[in-house]
Design a protein around this motif. Structure first.
Motif, PDB file in Angstrom:
ATOM      1  N   ASN A  54       0.860  -1.288  -0.208  1.00 32.89           N
ATOM      2  CA  ASN A  54      -0.013   0.105   0.085  1.00 32.89           C
ATOM      3  C   ASN A  54       0.858   1.130  -0.018  1.00 32.89           C
ATOM      4  OD1 ASN A  54      -2.150   1.813   0.551  1.00 32.89           O
ATOM      5  ND2 ASN A  54      -1.464   1.905   2.560  1.00 32.89           N
ATOM      6  N   GLU A  55       0.542   2.198  -0.773  1.00 35.20           N
ATOM      7  CA  GLU A  55       1.232   3.615  -0.849  1.00 35.20           C
ATOM      8  C   GLU A  55       0.141   4.578  -0.359  1.00 35.20           C
ATOM      9  OE1 GLU A  55       5.056   3.336  -3.671  1.00 35.20           O
ATOM     10  OE2 GLU A  55       3.058   3.564  -4.707  1.00 35.20           O
ATOM     11  N   MET A  56       0.402   5.348   0.544  1.00 31.92           N
ATOM     12  CA  MET A  56      -0.742   6.380   0.848  1.00 31.92           C
ATOM     13  C   MET A  56       0.221   7.366   1.596  1.00 31.92           C
ATOM     14  SD  MET A  56      -3.356   7.872   1.045  1.00 31.92           S
ATOM     15  CE  MET A  56      -4.383   7.039   0.074  1.00 31.92           C
ATOM     16  N   VAL A  57       0.114   8.697   1.170  1.00 29.72           N
ATOM     17  CA  VAL A  57       0.748   9.555   2.049  1.00 29.72           C
ATOM     18  C   VAL A  57      -0.126  10.058   3.293  1.00 29.72           C
ATOM     19  CG1 VAL A  57       1.802  11.727   2.075  1.00 29.72           C
ATOM     20  CG2 VAL A  57       1.852  10.520   0.093  1.00 29.72           C
ATOM     21  N   TRP A  58       0.378  10.253   4.424  1.00 26.87           N
ATOM     22  CA  TRP A  58      -0.373  10.699   5.622  1.00 26.87           C
ATOM     23  C   TRP A  58       0.018  11.961   6.034  1.00 26.87           C
ATOM     24  CZ3 TRP A  58      -4.111   7.282   7.981  1.00 26.87           C
ATOM     25  CH2 TRP A  58      -4.301   6.039   7.330  1.00 26.87           C
ATOM     26  N   ASP A  59      -0.863  12.805   6.454  1.00 28.58           N
ATOM     27  CA  ASP A  59      -0.528  14.121   6.912  1.00 28.58           C
ATOM     28  C   ASP A  59      -0.823  14.204   8.600  1.00 28.58           C
ATOM     29  OD1 ASP A  59      -0.304  16.643   7.640  1.00 28.58           O
ATOM     30  OD2 ASP A  59      -1.789  17.422   6.167  1.00 28.58           O
ATOM     31  N   ILE A  60       0.380  14.086   9.201  1.00 33.55           N
ATOM     32  CA  ILE A  60       0.413  14.058  10.714  1.00 33.55           C
ATOM     33  C   ILE A  60       0.719  15.675  11.080  1.00 33.55           C
ATOM     34  CG2 ILE A  60       1.073  13.000  12.884  1.00 33.55           C
ATOM     35  CD1 ILE A  60      -0.273  11.009  10.810  1.00 33.55           C
ATOM     36  N   THR A  61      -0.290  16.154  11.908  1.00 35.62           N
ATOM     37  CA  THR A  61      -0.204  17.172  12.484  1.00 35.62           C
ATOM     38  C   THR A  61      -0.312  17.386  13.849  1.00 35.62           C
ATOM     39  OG1 THR A  61      -1.060  18.372  10.272  1.00 35.62           O
ATOM     40  CG2 THR A  61      -1.041  19.589  12.412  1.00 35.62           C
ATOM     41  N   MET A  62       0.677  17.660  14.525  1.00 35.57           N
ATOM     42  CA  MET A  62       0.510  17.616  16.035  1.00 35.57           C
ATOM     43  C   MET A  62      -0.061  19.052  16.834  1.00 35.57           C
ATOM     44  SD  MET A  62       1.516  14.656  16.440  1.00 35.57           S
ATOM     45  CE  MET A  62       1.677  14.366  18.154  1.00 35.57           C
ATOM     46  N   ILE A  63      -0.409  18.777  17.897  1.00 30.42           N
ATOM     47  CA  ILE A  63      -0.950  19.941  18.773  1.00 30.42           C
ATOM     48  C   ILE A  63      -0.792  19.695  20.285  1.00 30.42           C
ATOM     49  CG2 ILE A  63      -3.425  19.131  19.237  1.00 30.42           C
ATOM     50  CD1 ILE A  63      -4.554  21.802  18.741  1.00 30.42           C
ATOM     51  N   ASP A  64      -0.257  20.977  20.754  1.00 27.13           N
ATOM     52  CA  ASP A  64       0.021  20.673  22.207  1.00 27.13           C
ATOM     53  C   ASP A  64      -1.190  20.756  23.110  1.00 27.13           C
ATOM     54  OD1 ASP A  64       1.272  21.317  24.666  1.00 27.13           O
ATOM     55  OD2 ASP A  64       2.403  23.064  24.173  1.00 27.13           O
ATOM     56  N   MET A  65      -1.253  19.859  24.044  1.00 23.73           N
ATOM     57  CA  MET A  65      -2.257  19.811  24.822  1.00 23.73           C
ATOM     58  C   MET A  65      -2.446  20.976  25.590  1.00 23.73           C
ATOM     59  SD  MET A  65      -4.115  16.866  23.988  1.00 23.73           S
ATOM     60  CE  MET A  65      -5.245  16.345  25.371  1.00 23.73           C
ATOM     61  N   ASN A  66      -1.519  21.577  26.083  1.00 20.99           N
ATOM     62  CA  ASN A  66      -1.335  22.604  26.965  1.00 20.99           C
ATOM     63  C   ASN A  66      -1.962  23.939  26.368  1.00 20.99           C
ATOM     64  OD1 ASN A  66      -0.512  21.438  29.465  1.00 20.99           O
ATOM     65  ND2 ASN A  66       1.474  21.606  28.709  1.00 20.99           N
ATOM     66  N   SER A  67      -2.116  23.889  24.781  1.00 20.29           N
ATOM     67  CA  SER A  67      -2.532  25.146  23.986  1.00 20.29           C
ATOM     68  C   SER A  67      -3.983  25.235  24.492  1.00 20.29           C
ATOM     69  CB  SER A  67      -2.455  24.927  22.827  1.00 20.29           C
ATOM     70  OG  SER A  67      -3.044  23.616  22.244  1.00 20.29           O
ATOM     71  N   PHE A  68      -4.826  24.054  25.150  1.00 19.19           N
ATOM     72  CA  PHE A  68      -6.242  24.462  25.525  1.00 19.19           C
ATOM     73  C   PHE A  68      -6.530  25.088  26.688  1.00 19.19           C
ATOM     74  CE2 PHE A  68      -5.851  20.797  22.547  1.00 19.19           C
ATOM     75  CZ  PHE A  68      -6.803  21.104  21.677  1.00 19.19           C
ATOM     76  N   ASN A  69      -5.303  25.508  27.379  1.00 18.70           N
ATOM     77  CA  ASN A  69      -5.583  26.106  28.709  1.00 18.70           C
ATOM     78  C   ASN A  69      -6.085  27.614  28.728  1.00 18.70           C
ATOM     79  OD1 ASN A  69      -3.264  27.319  27.892  1.00 18.70           O
ATOM     80  ND2 ASN A  69      -1.966  26.919  29.579  1.00 18.70           N
ATOM     81  N   LYS A  70      -6.378  28.036  27.869  1.00 24.04           N
ATOM     82  CA  LYS A  70      -6.828  29.584  27.455  1.00 24.04           C
ATOM     83  C   LYS A  70      -8.342  29.661  27.972  1.00 24.04           C
ATOM     84  CE  LYS A  70      -3.199  30.597  23.994  1.00 24.04           C
ATOM     85  NZ  LYS A  70      -2.989  31.187  22.604  1.00 24.04           N
TER      86      LYS A  70
END
Length: 522
Positions: free
Chosen positions: A380-396
């Motif tokens: 299988n050939e498939m490109v994946w787009d993995i974008t991370m997010i900081d869990m502490n960014s939700f403290n606002k």
């Protein structure tokens, strides 16, 4: 499987059945859940064991291993606890400070039999709530635990130094979920392991992380390690070993050599001497990118086998961007230039990282090798787009308990926005229009498909999560200071609370019309 003209198999709800293979007549059917909520997870088969007139099927459903009489379809009561063994057995270290009995543990692949040993891996969560992925053997007669191989080593065991101190208390997975193969003559079992928890971030598990992402040879009688071969050091890309190894004999430098052949999620093929794990073909350890998320410590080198050639493309370059239409090309190129790409070992990032291999190279179904030494592999050939997010960014902002639980337990697969990423990780927007509270509670408790169970979450918290998913949350806003982090700093016991998660879940990289972002052939 078929034994003595009787076909044994499983229904989608994991009922075990026996059918006369000549006439198709059903002989019996066994329901492991009886009056309980059924667990519906992938299971690839069953295992047969006999000793004299004692003939039984050993198979797993939910978190239990069952022993069933092949003639009557009844549980064999002197096996385990009334015919059942809890698959959590051998995973906990209560005396060392933690208990994992409520974490999700199932098995997608059947175990194997060596003499009176039933040897099995496990299927686990891949997030912070992942149980340990230890490989175990049970007595096929009594169900008693015979041996355990710790894929995250304990103090004093070889490989312990490849992790931070006491890593076994909080990191799980590194599990053998894709199946095993037995060399009966050598008394050796061969298998591959997956990545340690959690996918895409390993800042708290600095080191090479043995025995994650390894091809293993274990003594089938004792569980003692014969040898290991690690395919990915400190995995940050979910590059588990995706299928069982294959045993064959090849002619190499004029000599017949017994080998174990393993294909990988990034489309590589390793051909190793069955006795010592050395590669028949040259492999280079090359420097790779080491700039990752805050706190991340990517391993500085990775393996590059020179032969055989990869089964699949290794990296998306600008020349590989789709040319299906000018619009598709422009859309993909715009995303391409804003991400980190160009190297298959580019660490995940907040900007997004484009990678092959999350959903396989070599696929789950495995491969075949014919007597002349030709390997056949569906790839299988498939490109994946993995974008991370900081869990502490939700403290606002202050948020409800249900939303907090969703971000901690669900967003890594279904996305922060609940939009999902694929058929395996569906959208949860308006899920309340399709499933009522009772149905959602059952799925959270028992798991379904690729989703693990969340029994470790208290009932009241699962109720809050269900209310959030159904857009009917009435709980008061959690009293939490605005400047405090979303996740706790609990790092000493299971479950591990992840500081970074995948923002959009497991997201394939498509053009606006839903076609792959790379040029054909697909």
């Amino acid at each position: 499987i078929m034994v003595n003209d009787i076909l044994y198999g499983l229904t989608p709800l994991l009922k075990l059945f026996a059918v006369n293979a000549t006439t198709g007549k059903e002989l019996w059917k066994f329901d492991p859940f009886r009056n309980d909520e059924p667990s519906a997870h992938p299971t690839r088969g069953v295992t047969y064991w006999e000793s004299g007139n004692d003939k039984r099927i050993l198979y797993t459903a939910g978190s239990f291993l069952y022993a069933v009489n092949t003639l009557t379809g009844e549980l064999i009561k002197d096996f385990g606890n009334d015919g059942m063994v809890d698959l959590h057995e051998g995973l906990s270290h209560d005396s060392l400070g933690h208990n994992v009995t409520k974490l999700s543990v199932t098995a997608t692949s059947p175990g194997i039999v060596y003499k009176d040993f039933f040897i099995i891996g496990s299927a686990l969560s891949e997030r912070g709530d992942a149980a340990p992925g230890y490989i175990r053997a049970f007595d096929a007669k009594s169900g008693k635990l015979k041996w355990v191989f710790h894929t995250v080593p304990l103090p004093g065991e070889a490989g312990y130094e490849t992790w931070p101190k006491d890593a076994y208390k909080r990191f799980g997975s590194a599990n053998s979920w894709a199946g095993m193969v037995l060399d009966e003559k050598r008394g050796a079992v061969y298998c591959g392991t997956g990545s340690p928890s959690s996918d895409f971030y390993g800042g708290d598990r600095a080191g090479q992380n043995l025995y994650g992402n390894c091809i293993l040879s274990l003594d089938a009688s004792t569980g003692k390690l014969n040898w290991y071969f690690q395919t990915i050091h400190h995995d940050l890309w979910d590059r588990d070993i995706p299928c069982q190894p294959n045993l064959t004999t090849v002619k190499h430098n004029g000599h017949a050599v017994d080998v174990v052949v393993q294909t990988t999620k990034d489309g590589l093929i390793y051909v190793l001497n069955r006795d010592n794990g050395t590669s028949l073909f040259p492999i280079e350890e090359r420097a790779v990118p080491t700039i990752g998320l805050p706190g991340e410590k990517p391993w500085p080198t990775q393996k590059f086998p020179l032969k055989p050639a990869p089964l699949t493309r290794q990296v998306l370059t600008e020349d590989e961007i789709t040319n299906l239409s000018p619009e598709a090309n422009a859309f993909v190129k715009k995303r391409f230039v804003t991400t980190r790409s160009g190297d298959k070992f580019m660490p995940p990032s907040l900007e997004g990282t484009l990678v092959f291999g999350v959903g396989g190279g070599a696929e789950w179904g495995g491969n075949a090798v014919d007597p002349s030494g030709i390997l056949y592999q569906n790839a299988n050939e498939m490109v994946w787009d993995i974008t991370m997010i900081d869990m502490n960014s939700f403290n606002k902002e202050l948020m409800s308990q249900g939303k907090r639980l969703y971000l901690t337990n669900c967003a890594g697969c279904h996305g922060v926005n609940r939009k999902g990423a694929s058929q395996e990780y569906p959208s949860l927007i308006n899920i309340g229009d399709r499933l009522d509270s009772k149905q959602l509670q059952a799925i959270l408790k028992n798991g379904r498909g690729r989703m693990p169970s969340f029994q470790h979450i208290p009932d009241k918290d699962r109720s809050a999560l269900v209310s959030f998913l159904r857009n009917k949350e009435t709980l008061p806003i959690a009293k939490k200071p605005v400047d405090s982090p979303l996740v706790s700093t609990k790092k000493n016991v299971f479950p591990y609370e992840m500081p970074y998660i995948s923002k959009y879940g497991f997201k394939r990289f498509f053009d606006p019309n839903g076609y792959p972002a790379m040029r054909p052939p697909w």
